[in-house]
Design a protein around this motif. Sequence first.
Motif, PDB file in Angstrom:
ATOM      1  N   ARG A   1       0.831  -1.226   0.000  1.00  0.00           N
ATOM      2  CA  ARG A   1       0.000   0.000   0.000  1.00  0.00           C
ATOM      3  C   ARG A   1       0.861   1.270   0.000  1.00  0.00           C
ATOM      4  O   ARG A   1       1.583   1.541  -0.940  1.00  0.00           O
ATOM      5  CB  ARG A   1      -0.952  -0.008   1.200  1.00  0.00           C
ATOM      6  N   ALA A   2       0.794   2.047   1.089  1.00  0.00           N
ATOM      7  CA  ALA A   2       1.544   3.309   1.164  1.00  0.00           C
ATOM      8  C   ALA A   2       3.003   3.068   1.535  1.00  0.00           C
ATOM      9  O   ALA A   2       3.775   4.020   1.670  1.00  0.00           O
ATOM     10  CB  ALA A   2       0.886   4.231   2.182  1.00  0.00           C
ATOM     11  N   GLY A   3       3.377   1.826   1.726  1.00  0.00           N
ATOM     12  CA  GLY A   3       4.778   1.504   1.963  1.00  0.00           C
ATOM     13  C   GLY A   3       5.147   1.357   3.422  1.00  0.00           C
ATOM     14  O   GLY A   3       4.319   1.511   4.324  1.00  0.00           O
ATOM     15  N   ASN A   4       6.429   1.017   3.632  1.00  0.00           N
ATOM     16  CA  ASN A   4       6.986   0.804   4.972  1.00  0.00           C
ATOM     17  C   ASN A   4       7.790   2.022   5.404  1.00  0.00           C
ATOM     18  O   ASN A   4       7.997   2.945   4.635  1.00  0.00           O
ATOM     19  CB  ASN A   4       7.930  -0.408   4.945  1.00  0.00           C
ATOM     20  N   THR A   5       8.277   1.968   6.634  1.00  0.00           N
ATOM     21  CA  THR A   5       9.160   3.024   7.132  1.00  0.00           C
ATOM     22  C   THR A   5      10.407   3.095   6.251  1.00  0.00           C
ATOM     23  O   THR A   5      11.082   2.080   6.059  1.00  0.00           O
ATOM     24  CB  THR A   5       9.624   2.689   8.564  1.00  0.00           C
ATOM     25  N   PRO A   6      10.738   4.273   5.712  1.00  0.00           N
ATOM     26  CA  PRO A   6      11.941   4.371   4.892  1.00  0.00           C
ATOM     27  C   PRO A   6      13.212   4.312   5.744  1.00  0.00           C
ATOM     28  O   PRO A   6      13.362   5.081   6.696  1.00  0.00           O
ATOM     29  CB  PRO A   6      11.822   5.751   4.222  1.00  0.00           C
ATOM     30  N   LEU A   7      14.101   3.409   5.393  1.00  0.00           N
ATOM     31  CA  LEU A   7      15.381   3.251   6.100  1.00  0.00           C
ATOM     32  C   LEU A   7      16.107   4.583   6.202  1.00  0.00           C
ATOM     33  O   LEU A   7      16.581   4.978   7.274  1.00  0.00           O
ATOM     34  CB  LEU A   7      16.238   2.225   5.333  1.00  0.00           C
ATOM     35  N   GLU A   8      16.187   5.285   5.057  1.00  0.00           N
ATOM     36  CA  GLU A   8      16.994   6.501   4.991  1.00  0.00           C
ATOM     37  C   GLU A   8      16.469   7.585   5.926  1.00  0.00           C
ATOM     38  O   GLU A   8      17.247   8.384   6.463  1.00  0.00           O
ATOM     39  CB  GLU A   8      17.068   7.010   3.543  1.00  0.00           C
ATOM     40  N   GLU A   9      15.151   7.625   6.151  1.00  0.00           N
ATOM     41  CA  GLU A   9      14.593   8.686   6.993  1.00  0.00           C
ATOM     42  C   GLU A   9      14.960   8.475   8.456  1.00  0.00           C
ATOM     43  O   GLU A   9      15.363   9.404   9.157  1.00  0.00           O
ATOM     44  CB  GLU A   9      13.070   8.761   6.829  1.00  0.00           C
ATOM     45  N   VAL A  10      14.820   7.242   8.937  1.00  0.00           N
ATOM     46  CA  VAL A  10      15.111   6.991  10.349  1.00  0.00           C
ATOM     47  C   VAL A  10      16.611   7.155  10.622  1.00  0.00           C
ATOM     48  O   VAL A  10      17.019   7.801  11.597  1.00  0.00           O
ATOM     49  CB  VAL A  10      14.647   5.587  10.790  1.00  0.00           C
ATOM     50  N   VAL A  11      17.421   6.590   9.728  1.00  0.00           N
ATOM     51  CA  VAL A  11      18.874   6.674   9.918  1.00  0.00           C
ATOM     52  C   VAL A  11      19.314   8.140   9.973  1.00  0.00           C
ATOM     53  O   VAL A  11      20.079   8.543  10.853  1.00  0.00           O
ATOM     54  CB  VAL A  11      19.614   5.920   8.785  1.00  0.00           C
ATOM     55  N   MET A  12      18.798   8.954   9.059  1.00  0.00           N
ATOM     56  CA  MET A  12      19.251  10.347   9.022  1.00  0.00           C
ATOM     57  C   MET A  12      18.618  11.182  10.132  1.00  0.00           C
ATOM     58  O   MET A  12      19.226  12.144  10.600  1.00  0.00           O
ATOM     59  CB  MET A  12      18.996  10.963   7.641  1.00  0.00           C
ATOM     60  N   ALA A  13      17.416  10.829  10.576  1.00  0.00           N
ATOM     61  CA  ALA A  13      16.814  11.559  11.706  1.00  0.00           C
ATOM     62  C   ALA A  13      17.638  11.322  12.971  1.00  0.00           C
ATOM     63  O   ALA A  13      17.933  12.252  13.722  1.00  0.00           O
ATOM     64  CB  ALA A  13      15.367  11.120  11.915  1.00  0.00           C
ATOM     65  N   LEU A  14      18.023  10.044  13.206  1.00  0.00           N
ATOM     66  CA  LEU A  14      18.813   9.748  14.405  1.00  0.00           C
ATOM     67  C   LEU A  14      20.155  10.466  14.348  1.00  0.00           C
ATOM     68  O   LEU A  14      20.654  10.966  15.358  1.00  0.00           O
ATOM     69  CB  LEU A  14      19.042   8.238  14.549  1.00  0.00           C
ATOM     70  N   ARG A  15      20.743  10.514  13.143  1.00  0.00           N
ATOM     71  CA  ARG A  15      22.066  11.131  13.015  1.00  0.00           C
ATOM     72  C   ARG A  15      21.982  12.652  13.107  1.00  0.00           C
ATOM     73  O   ARG A  15      22.743  13.285  13.826  1.00  0.00           O
ATOM     74  CB  ARG A  15      22.672  10.720  11.671  1.00  0.00           C
ATOM     75  N   THR A  16      21.027  13.238  12.390  1.00  0.00           N
ATOM     76  CA  THR A  16      20.940  14.699  12.328  1.00  0.00           C
ATOM     77  C   THR A  16      20.491  15.288  13.665  1.00  0.00           C
ATOM     78  O   THR A  16      20.924  16.356  14.058  1.00  0.00           O
ATOM     79  CB  THR A  16      19.958  15.104  11.201  1.00  0.00           C
ATOM     80  N   ARG A  17      19.635  14.532  14.387  1.00  0.00           N
ATOM     81  CA  ARG A  17      19.143  15.022  15.679  1.00  0.00           C
ATOM     82  C   ARG A  17      19.757  14.238  16.840  1.00  0.00           C
ATOM     83  O   ARG A  17      19.096  13.959  17.836  1.00  0.00           O
ATOM     84  CB  ARG A  17      17.613  14.965  15.713  1.00  0.00           C
TER      85      ARG A  17
ATOM     86  N   ALA B   1      11.845  12.767   1.172  1.00  0.00           N
ATOM     87  CA  ALA B   1      12.890  13.084   2.152  1.00  0.00           C
ATOM     88  C   ALA B   1      14.150  12.270   1.887  1.00  0.00           C
ATOM     89  O   ALA B   1      14.080  11.086   1.550  1.00  0.00           O
ATOM     90  CB  ALA B   1      12.371  12.798   3.560  1.00  0.00           C
ATOM     91  N   VAL B   2      15.277  12.872   2.017  1.00  0.00           N
ATOM     92  CA  VAL B   2      16.619  12.282   1.945  1.00  0.00           C
ATOM     93  C   VAL B   2      17.029  11.797   0.550  1.00  0.00           C
ATOM     94  O   VAL B   2      18.121  12.093   0.096  1.00  0.00           O
ATOM     95  CB  VAL B   2      16.829  11.126   2.969  1.00  0.00           C
ATOM     96  N   VAL B   3      16.167  11.045  -0.146  1.00  0.00           N
ATOM     97  CA  VAL B   3      16.599  10.440  -1.408  1.00  0.00           C
ATOM     98  C   VAL B   3      15.940  11.022  -2.659  1.00  0.00           C
ATOM     99  O   VAL B   3      16.263  10.610  -3.772  1.00  0.00           O
ATOM    100  CB  VAL B   3      16.417   8.904  -1.397  1.00  0.00           C
ATOM    101  N   GLY B   4      15.013  11.985  -2.510  1.00  0.00           N
ATOM    102  CA  GLY B   4      14.398  12.604  -3.688  1.00  0.00           C
ATOM    103  C   GLY B   4      15.391  13.489  -4.418  1.00  0.00           C
ATOM    104  O   GLY B   4      16.325  14.019  -3.814  1.00  0.00           O
TER     105      GLY B   4
END
Length: 547
Positions: A246-262, A298-301
């Motif tokens: 459907r609308a997809g799963n949690t994007p790997l790149e978003e969580v990884v970069m959120a943890l790193r950036t914040r 986010a991140v990969v667009g």
Amino acid sequence: MEPGITTGARRIRVFDTTLRDGEQSPGATMSLEEKLEVATALAELGVDVIEAGFPIASPGDLAAVRQIAEQARGVTIAALARCVKADIDAAVEALRPAADPMLHVFFSTSDIHLQHQVRLSREGALERIDQMVRYARAAVPNVEWSAMDATRTDLDYLCRAVEVAVRAGATTINLPDTVGYTLPHECARMFTRVREYLAERVPNADQIVFSTHNHDDLGLATANTIAAIEAGVRQIEVTVNGIGERAGNTPLEEVVMALRTRADNYGGYTTGVRSERIGGVSSLVGRCTGIVVAPNKAVVGSNAFAHESGIHQDGVIKDRTTYEIMTAESVGWTADQLVLGKHSGRAGFRQRLADLGYEVDQERLQGLYARFIALTDRKKRIDDADIVAIVEEEEQHSGPEAFALLAWRSASASDGPGRADAAVVLAIDGQEYEASGTGNGQVDALFAAINHLVRIPNTLVSYHIDAVTPGGDAQGAVAVTIAVGDRTFQGRGVATDVVEASIRSYLVALNRAASAAKGTEHRGDAETQRAAERNESKGREEVAERV
Ligand code: MN
């Protein structure tokens, strides 16, 4: 290290399900070769677990899991199974070659699923979970149990189900938001409650790894995943580009970069992901699945690091941090992209190849550069995706080649006999040959002409066209699968003309068939295929008696 336990209290284990939940996206089906390529890239990216497939689902899935299990090292390989013996048997068989296997079994726990789909009482479900987790654990020491539809399950009952699974031997407990329904605070509360319950009843409950798996139906998958981490979860189930049902799963790149950036906020939660490889893996998954990433993703667009407005551009030129919270380089996009065009020399082209992760020798550079210059005549703007497509097509030709394309022409028209005519000139073992053919379209006619020369009886199993980039002058990428006897072979081709891309892809597949016929590879394949067929018939019976 014990199975299921990662070192460091703040180390988050990344469980990638691009090849299982991601591949379940409508239209995302990947060939075996593409799955192997993605698995290799995921291992290099630094994920901890690759969920390689659902072996009972099809012989192709079983074969893919087995081959990934054979090849991947330094990463845990997981396979999915329902709480059904035949499913678990198929998954165990597929995982046999894995150095570090993980069996992932799931069972629904919500009343909605129990009543309408599974048709079991709550107590009956607990009994099934107990039996099947024990059965799985007897075969593989590392077992993840998932409570399907956990976020819509009565919380007291969910606690009891988790206790049953843990006592039966599960080492990881996954509480998925299967339908994309939960909210961040609610997701966190569920994990807190279940963890407290378990801590009171089961010795060494802190050894159990909790896992979160979210879907993006309300656009909350990343937020829910991060809320779960704050509630003590140490495994996240994610996919590259967020592809999935459907609308997809949690994007790997978003969580990884959120943890790193914040990191200021999340106080040192880390993953093993090498973020500078994210861009490359994102492109690879986009190409293999045909699911193009939205420009504003986010991140990969493609626009994620592009600054269009005058005020933003002005700020970024003075100091990048004015409008950038992370750098393009940190996710593998080269900054200040120099524009590649007709006037780019070999050095610039070679540098761009290196930036994209391709080291090529002088001889390969020559051939690639010639294709690149030919492309600049046909296409205004050359994107990285164009270059990657050319390199990857060329990489397929690395083995000995029986047939090479020298020239082609074809014609079709709306009037006339309704047939297309075509001719090809091929080099076959160094000699030049020409043949013509007719068909009900130009591609059909060209394939007929090729078949006159190549003489490998085959049938076309699948044929897909995609554009490498947007725009009217985009390169077309064609992927074909052919069957030769009981074996299948894939080929990919790119060109601004989709007819030429079709010929190229077809010849790659035929060259692979020719080299296989010489017995250069594939001893294990036939065995895998037979194993897959055995399991397919087993699977059908089992689905009939469905849980
Ligand atoms: Mn899912």
